[in-house]
Design a protein around this motif. Structure first.
Motif, PDB file in Angstrom:
ATOM      1  N   TYR A 127       0.603  -0.830  -0.362  1.00 33.26           N
ATOM      2  CA  TYR A 127       0.170   0.080  -0.542  1.00 33.26           C
ATOM      3  C   TYR A 127       0.881   1.363  -0.007  1.00 33.26           C
ATOM      4  O   TYR A 127       1.851   1.760   1.209  1.00 33.26           O
ATOM      5  CB  TYR A 127      -1.024  -0.088   1.718  1.00 33.26           C
ATOM      6  CG  TYR A 127      -1.513   1.172   1.751  1.00 33.26           C
ATOM      7  CD1 TYR A 127      -2.195   2.153   0.634  1.00 33.26           C
ATOM      8  CD2 TYR A 127      -1.776   1.891   2.591  1.00 33.26           C
ATOM      9  CE1 TYR A 127      -3.680   2.643   0.197  1.00 33.26           C
ATOM     10  CE2 TYR A 127      -2.025   3.002   2.690  1.00 33.26           C
ATOM     11  CZ  TYR A 127      -3.773   3.333   1.507  1.00 33.26           C
ATOM     12  OH  TYR A 127      -3.186   4.991   1.531  1.00 33.26           O
ATOM     13  N   ILE A 128       0.288   1.826  -1.394  1.00 31.86           N
ATOM     14  CA  ILE A 128       0.985   3.066  -1.348  1.00 31.86           C
ATOM     15  C   ILE A 128       0.917   4.879  -1.595  1.00 31.86           C
ATOM     16  O   ILE A 128       0.446   4.706  -2.406  1.00 31.86           O
ATOM     17  CB  ILE A 128       2.719   3.146  -2.216  1.00 31.86           C
ATOM     18  CG1 ILE A 128       3.293   2.158  -2.068  1.00 31.86           C
ATOM     19  CG2 ILE A 128       3.444   4.308  -1.894  1.00 31.86           C
ATOM     20  CD1 ILE A 128       4.481   1.178  -3.386  1.00 31.86           C
TER      21      ILE A 128
ATOM     22  N   ASP B  14      16.905   4.863  -9.714  1.00 26.42           N
ATOM     23  CA  ASP B  14      18.465   5.647  -9.093  1.00 26.42           C
ATOM     24  C   ASP B  14      18.514   6.230  -7.570  1.00 26.42           C
ATOM     25  O   ASP B  14      19.202   5.776  -6.940  1.00 26.42           O
ATOM     26  CB  ASP B  14      19.002   7.018  -9.870  1.00 26.42           C
ATOM     27  CG  ASP B  14      18.664   8.029  -9.509  1.00 26.42           C
ATOM     28  OD1 ASP B  14      16.775   8.190  -9.360  1.00 26.42           O
ATOM     29  OD2 ASP B  14      18.520   8.914  -9.591  1.00 26.42           O
ATOM     30  N   VAL B  15      17.216   6.133  -7.588  1.00 24.83           N
ATOM     31  CA  VAL B  15      17.441   5.986  -5.662  1.00 24.83           C
ATOM     32  C   VAL B  15      16.730   4.959  -5.056  1.00 24.83           C
ATOM     33  O   VAL B  15      16.890   4.558  -4.526  1.00 24.83           O
ATOM     34  CB  VAL B  15      15.934   7.023  -6.004  1.00 24.83           C
ATOM     35  CG1 VAL B  15      15.490   7.256  -4.079  1.00 24.83           C
ATOM     36  CG2 VAL B  15      16.080   9.239  -6.277  1.00 24.83           C
ATOM     37  N   LEU B  16      15.786   4.218  -6.068  1.00 21.85           N
ATOM     38  CA  LEU B  16      15.458   3.643  -4.813  1.00 21.85           C
ATOM     39  C   LEU B  16      16.503   1.635  -5.216  1.00 21.85           C
ATOM     40  O   LEU B  16      17.187   1.038  -4.556  1.00 21.85           O
ATOM     41  CB  LEU B  16      14.106   2.426  -6.174  1.00 21.85           C
ATOM     42  CG  LEU B  16      13.468   2.970  -5.868  1.00 21.85           C
ATOM     43  CD1 LEU B  16      12.352   1.800  -6.853  1.00 21.85           C
ATOM     44  CD2 LEU B  16      12.998   3.060  -4.778  1.00 21.85           C
TER      45      LEU B  16
ATOM     46  N   VAL C 261      11.393   2.784   2.942  1.00 21.77           N
ATOM     47  CA  VAL C 261      11.635   0.943   2.837  1.00 21.77           C
ATOM     48  C   VAL C 261      11.060   0.596   1.155  1.00 21.77           C
ATOM     49  O   VAL C 261      10.672   1.691   0.257  1.00 21.77           O
ATOM     50  CB  VAL C 261      10.140   0.698   3.296  1.00 21.77           C
ATOM     51  CG1 VAL C 261       9.936   0.261   5.080  1.00 21.77           C
ATOM     52  CG2 VAL C 261       8.634   0.756   2.646  1.00 21.77           C
ATOM     53  N   VAL C 262      11.630  -0.349   0.567  1.00 23.59           N
ATOM     54  CA  VAL C 262      12.195  -1.261  -0.878  1.00 23.59           C
ATOM     55  C   VAL C 262      11.790  -2.104  -0.781  1.00 23.59           C
ATOM     56  O   VAL C 262      12.408  -2.637  -0.015  1.00 23.59           O
ATOM     57  CB  VAL C 262      13.386  -0.621  -1.387  1.00 23.59           C
ATOM     58  CG1 VAL C 262      13.746  -1.503  -2.729  1.00 23.59           C
ATOM     59  CG2 VAL C 262      13.877   0.650  -1.719  1.00 23.59           C
TER      60      VAL C 262
ATOM     61  N   GLY D 182       8.983   1.857  -3.718  1.00 27.22           N
ATOM     62  CA  GLY D 182       9.565   1.876  -2.945  1.00 27.22           C
ATOM     63  C   GLY D 182       9.024   3.290  -2.121  1.00 27.22           C
ATOM     64  O   GLY D 182       7.965   3.649  -3.007  1.00 27.22           O
ATOM     65  N   LYS D 183       8.783   3.078  -0.946  1.00 29.52           N
ATOM     66  CA  LYS D 183       7.545   3.852  -0.436  1.00 29.52           C
ATOM     67  C   LYS D 183       8.411   4.627   1.042  1.00 29.52           C
ATOM     68  O   LYS D 183       9.180   4.029   2.103  1.00 29.52           O
ATOM     69  CB  LYS D 183       6.599   3.068   0.254  1.00 29.52           C
ATOM     70  CG  LYS D 183       5.715   3.864   1.866  1.00 29.52           C
ATOM     71  CD  LYS D 183       4.601   2.431   2.526  1.00 29.52           C
ATOM     72  CE  LYS D 183       3.721   3.352   3.148  1.00 29.52           C
ATOM     73  NZ  LYS D 183       2.543   2.801   3.399  1.00 29.52           N
TER      74      LYS D 183
END
Length: 227
Positions: free
Chosen positions: A24-25, A35-37, A126-127, A190-191
């Motif tokens: 759930y995001i 790139d961020v993940l 979190v990822v 990614g959240k």
């Protein structure tokens, strides 16, 4: 889920529902930049690896490493850990990477002081990496994995240790005690819940409150909020 080429991992850019196999995001917290993940996974490599089994969910906690093109996560477990046996022929598996997290007091919100209408929350990042996992025990592949993990985490040390520092026969003996795992990524989620849904003054207040904390995790969350 979007099927993509190996070097271009699919991104879940929508908020997951309760039955579609994701997380759930809310849109305000949805981080979709590859790139961020990838950087987050590199900075927080200890994953909770979860695979279904006949007896229920099976979880292992293992450091993981992205391969060169970012399409596969690599890890190893002790041969005595039965997780690898669940991966025969490939098994749907989830790797969860957790970062810093912190309690957020409503006392940090300027709006709370005017209206009194607010409650605490928790900020975190979190990822989730979804994919199909397989196992391997080829000694050369295992050695390459161990060398890669070691070199990555020894980098920057004044006197970095290398696998080649140990006697070759000792390393070969150690390799017999582990099994490698490959997770071919089909989707990354990614959240980053960092008060993006708050008014600017409240977000600034939460960031300042966390930055002033004595707790390292609080300050780390404040750092994420500043990015």
């Amino acid at each position: 889920m979007v099927p993509v080429a190996r070097a271009e991992v699919g991104i879940a850019s929508r908020a997951a529902g309760p039955h579609d196999g994701g997380m759930y995001i809310p849109s305000a917290f949805n981080e979709t930049r590859i790139d961020v993940l990838h950087a987050f996974v590199a900075a927080h490599p200890l994953a909770t690896l979860v695979t279904n089994s006949a007896d229920g969910l099976f979880a292992s906690h293992v450091p993981m490493m992205l391969d060169a093109d970012g399409g596969t996560l690599l890890a190893h477990v002790a041969r005595g850990n039965g997780h690898w046996r669940l991966l025969d022929g490939g098994a749907p598996t989830l790797a969860v990477f957790g970062g810093p997290n912190a309690y957020v007091s409503p006392d940090w919100y300027p709006i709370k002081h005017r209206t009194g209408k607010d409650v605490p929350t928790w900020n975190f990042a979190v990822v989730h990496a979804h994919g199909v996992a397989t196992s391997f025990d080829d000694p050369d592949e295992l050695l390459a994995l161990i060398v890669g993990l070691t070199d990555k985490h020894e980098a920057g040390r004044a006197t970095p240790w290398a696998v080649s520092d140990a006697p070759p026969d000792f390393i070969r003996q150690q390799l017999r005690g582990i099994v490698g795992i490959r997770l071919a990524i089909t989707r990354l989620e990614g959240k980053f819940k960092l008060s993006q849904n708050r008014a600017a003054e409240d977000r600034a207040g939460a960031k300042a409150g966390l930055a002033a904390s004595d707790e390292p995790q609080d300050r780390a969350v404040a750092g994420l909020m500043a990015e």
